[in-house]
Design a protein around this motif. Sequence first.
Motif, PDB file in Angstrom:
ATOM      1  N   LEU A  23      38.490  76.441  50.002  1.00  0.00           N
ATOM      2  CA  LEU A  23      38.310  77.673  50.760  1.00  0.00           C
ATOM      3  C   LEU A  23      36.859  78.114  50.598  1.00  0.00           C
ATOM      4  N   LEU A  24      36.168  78.124  51.705  1.00  0.00           N
ATOM      5  CA  LEU A  24      34.745  78.479  51.696  1.00  0.00           C
ATOM      6  C   LEU A  24      34.640  79.951  52.070  1.00  0.00           C
ATOM      7  N   PHE A  25      33.898  80.724  51.280  1.00  0.00           N
ATOM      8  CA  PHE A  25      33.856  82.180  51.473  1.00  0.00           C
ATOM      9  C   PHE A  25      32.604  82.603  52.237  1.00  0.00           C
ATOM     10  N   ARG A  26      32.789  83.147  53.431  1.00  0.00           N
ATOM     11  CA  ARG A  26      31.771  83.801  54.258  1.00  0.00           C
ATOM     12  C   ARG A  26      30.497  82.961  54.465  1.00  0.00           C
ATOM     13  N   ALA A  27      30.687  81.665  54.640  1.00  0.00           N
ATOM     14  CA  ALA A  27      29.521  80.777  54.756  1.00  0.00           C
ATOM     15  C   ALA A  27      28.654  81.113  55.968  1.00  0.00           C
ATOM     16  N   LEU A  36      27.559  71.296  55.567  1.00  0.00           N
ATOM     17  CA  LEU A  36      28.251  71.883  54.422  1.00  0.00           C
ATOM     18  C   LEU A  36      29.690  71.385  54.341  1.00  0.00           C
ATOM     19  N   GLU A  37      30.370  71.383  55.477  1.00  0.00           N
ATOM     20  CA  GLU A  37      31.775  70.917  55.481  1.00  0.00           C
ATOM     21  C   GLU A  37      31.867  69.488  54.991  1.00  0.00           C
ATOM     22  N   GLN A  38      30.988  68.666  55.517  1.00  0.00           N
ATOM     23  CA  GLN A  38      31.056  67.249  55.152  1.00  0.00           C
ATOM     24  C   GLN A  38      30.716  67.031  53.669  1.00  0.00           C
ATOM     25  N   LEU A  39      29.719  67.781  53.213  1.00  0.00           N
ATOM     26  CA  LEU A  39      29.325  67.695  51.804  1.00  0.00           C
ATOM     27  C   LEU A  39      30.487  68.125  50.901  1.00  0.00           C
ATOM     28  N   LEU A  40      31.165  69.200  51.306  1.00  0.00           N
ATOM     29  CA  LEU A  40      32.258  69.712  50.471  1.00  0.00           C
ATOM     30  C   LEU A  40      33.439  68.749  50.438  1.00  0.00           C
ATOM     31  N   ARG A  41      33.707  68.106  51.579  1.00  0.00           N
ATOM     32  CA  ARG A  41      34.804  67.118  51.576  1.00  0.00           C
ATOM     33  C   ARG A  41      34.483  65.981  50.607  1.00  0.00           C
ATOM     34  N   LEU A  42      33.226  65.563  50.648  1.00  0.00           N
ATOM     35  CA  LEU A  42      32.811  64.441  49.809  1.00  0.00           C
ATOM     36  C   LEU A  42      32.876  64.795  48.322  1.00  0.00           C
ATOM     37  N   ASP A  43      32.484  66.041  48.002  1.00  0.00           N
ATOM     38  CA  ASP A  43      32.432  66.463  46.595  1.00  0.00           C
ATOM     39  C   ASP A  43      33.599  67.393  46.246  1.00  0.00           C
ATOM     40  N   SER A  73      25.246  71.630  45.107  1.00  0.00           N
ATOM     41  CA  SER A  73      26.269  72.534  44.579  1.00  0.00           C
ATOM     42  C   SER A  73      26.500  72.264  43.103  1.00  0.00           C
ATOM     43  N   CYS A  74      27.096  73.258  42.442  1.00  0.00           N
ATOM     44  CA  CYS A  74      27.425  73.080  41.025  1.00  0.00           C
ATOM     45  C   CYS A  74      28.647  73.917  40.683  1.00  0.00           C
ATOM     46  N   PRO A  75      29.575  73.340  39.933  1.00  0.00           N
ATOM     47  CA  PRO A  75      30.727  74.126  39.491  1.00  0.00           C
ATOM     48  C   PRO A  75      30.246  75.214  38.527  1.00  0.00           C
ATOM     49  N   VAL A  76      30.797  76.415  38.662  1.00  0.00           N
ATOM     50  CA  VAL A  76      30.336  77.511  37.787  1.00  0.00           C
ATOM     51  C   VAL A  76      31.504  78.349  37.273  1.00  0.00           C
ATOM     52  N   ILE A 106      37.465  83.527  55.176  1.00  0.00           N
ATOM     53  CA  ILE A 106      37.712  82.206  54.576  1.00  0.00           C
ATOM     54  C   ILE A 106      37.715  81.126  55.636  1.00  0.00           C
ATOM     55  N   GLN A 107      37.046  80.048  55.322  1.00  0.00           N
ATOM     56  CA  GLN A 107      37.118  78.866  56.163  1.00  0.00           C
ATOM     57  C   GLN A 107      37.804  77.785  55.334  1.00  0.00           C
ATOM     58  N   LYS A 108      38.971  77.360  55.819  1.00  0.00           N
ATOM     59  CA  LYS A 108      39.712  76.353  55.047  1.00  0.00           C
ATOM     60  C   LYS A 108      39.210  74.966  55.411  1.00  0.00           C
ATOM     61  N   ILE A 109      38.889  74.176  54.401  1.00  0.00           N
ATOM     62  CA  ILE A 109      38.408  72.824  54.652  1.00  0.00           C
ATOM     63  C   ILE A 109      39.503  71.893  54.173  1.00  0.00           C
ATOM     64  N   SER A 110      40.281  71.385  55.133  1.00  0.00           N
ATOM     65  CA  SER A 110      41.380  70.497  54.737  1.00  0.00           C
ATOM     66  C   SER A 110      40.785  69.152  54.372  1.00  0.00           C
ATOM     67  N   LEU A 111      41.399  68.526  53.398  1.00  0.00           N
ATOM     68  CA  LEU A 111      40.829  67.257  52.931  1.00  0.00           C
ATOM     69  C   LEU A 111      41.485  66.070  53.631  1.00  0.00           C
TER      70      LEU A 111
END
Length: 357
Positions: free
Chosen positions: A87-91, A119-126, A165-168, A352-357
């Motif tokens: 779930l991507l917040f207010r991108a 961004l979507e593609q990067l998030l799917r990959l990671d 990106s980095c997990p925080v 929210i933008q849902k990025i289905s995998l």
Amino acid sequence: MSVDTPTIPVRCVPQSRISELDFNNIEFGKIFADHMLVADYKNGAWQTPEIVPYGNMSLSPATSALHYGQAIFEGMKAYKNAEGDILLFRALDNFRRLNISADRMCIPELPEEIFMQGLEQLLRLDAAWVPPTPGCALYIRPFIFATDDFIGVRPSSNYRFVIFSCPVGAYYGQPLRVAIEPNYVRSAEGGAGYAKAAGNYGAALYPARKMQERGYHQLIWTDALEHKYIEESGTMNLMFVIDGKLVTPSVSTTILAGITRDSVLQIARDKGIPVEERKVSVDEIAQAHKAGKLQEAFGTGTAATIAQIATIHVNGEDLDLPAVEDRQISLSIAEELERIKTGQAPDPHNWIQKISL
Ligand code: COI
């Protein structure tokens, strides 16, 4: 918005580094996800982006951003819901603000599809890097910097846009001690305070360090003319609960229009909490405290989320605020915001933008 087929060329890492990450002990900003998106601007146009392994970039020592600070950035977060979707917040709001900063810094406007599709593609990959842990998120850092190797002072002709990106986990580990800044200035009318420009942060380091030496985590910036009105604090916008009302300095050309700020105000309005966006003077805060009406104070920001303030230093005196556990307004807003971001509550404002995998 959703892209079904990858449109951006990808060069994957031979082996993920994710086993280096302890999901139960994530420090802010130290371990970076496997890939990054890179797009260059040259010959008057943004070029096709590429997704490549996260890693060092080779730059000329004359790279103009390093000398004159023609550089801007954003910060946003992605979460996981119970089903494991991202779930991507207010991108889109971050994208718009990046271009507001770009305009102020003479950086060419970035097209929406490079930002959003990239961004979507990067998030799917990671995807595996988005922590499922409560209170944690994947922090996403888009930025643009000037890449001309030329040391004359003028807007660069070449730029690079990057998203990594980095997990925080939490940015601030405890309620903060903050102090009103009576001398130094972050931003003045006509300046670039509303832009998320790298130099705004660099110039703030020295006054912040001086305040830290005096025992405070952060300072509270005041207006450049009189040091009378409160602006923002370090990496956050500021909010106060005074006599049951949520009060915050209105955004202006000197204050960053925070997306968490806007979300908090919207949730407050949805809950029927009275909200006032206006000038807030240092004296008002001191007097509200004296009268027992300063019930809560907190900062808002993407990295900080909602950071409670324990103490405010004003005119030589430390004003201690009520205990954090008694702060009904900020705690209830923080909880609602976290539930929306993680898909546990309805999303009435389409944040929210849902990025289905
Ligand atoms: C954010 O909250 O995302 C920021 O940009 C603050 C940061 C400099 C850590």
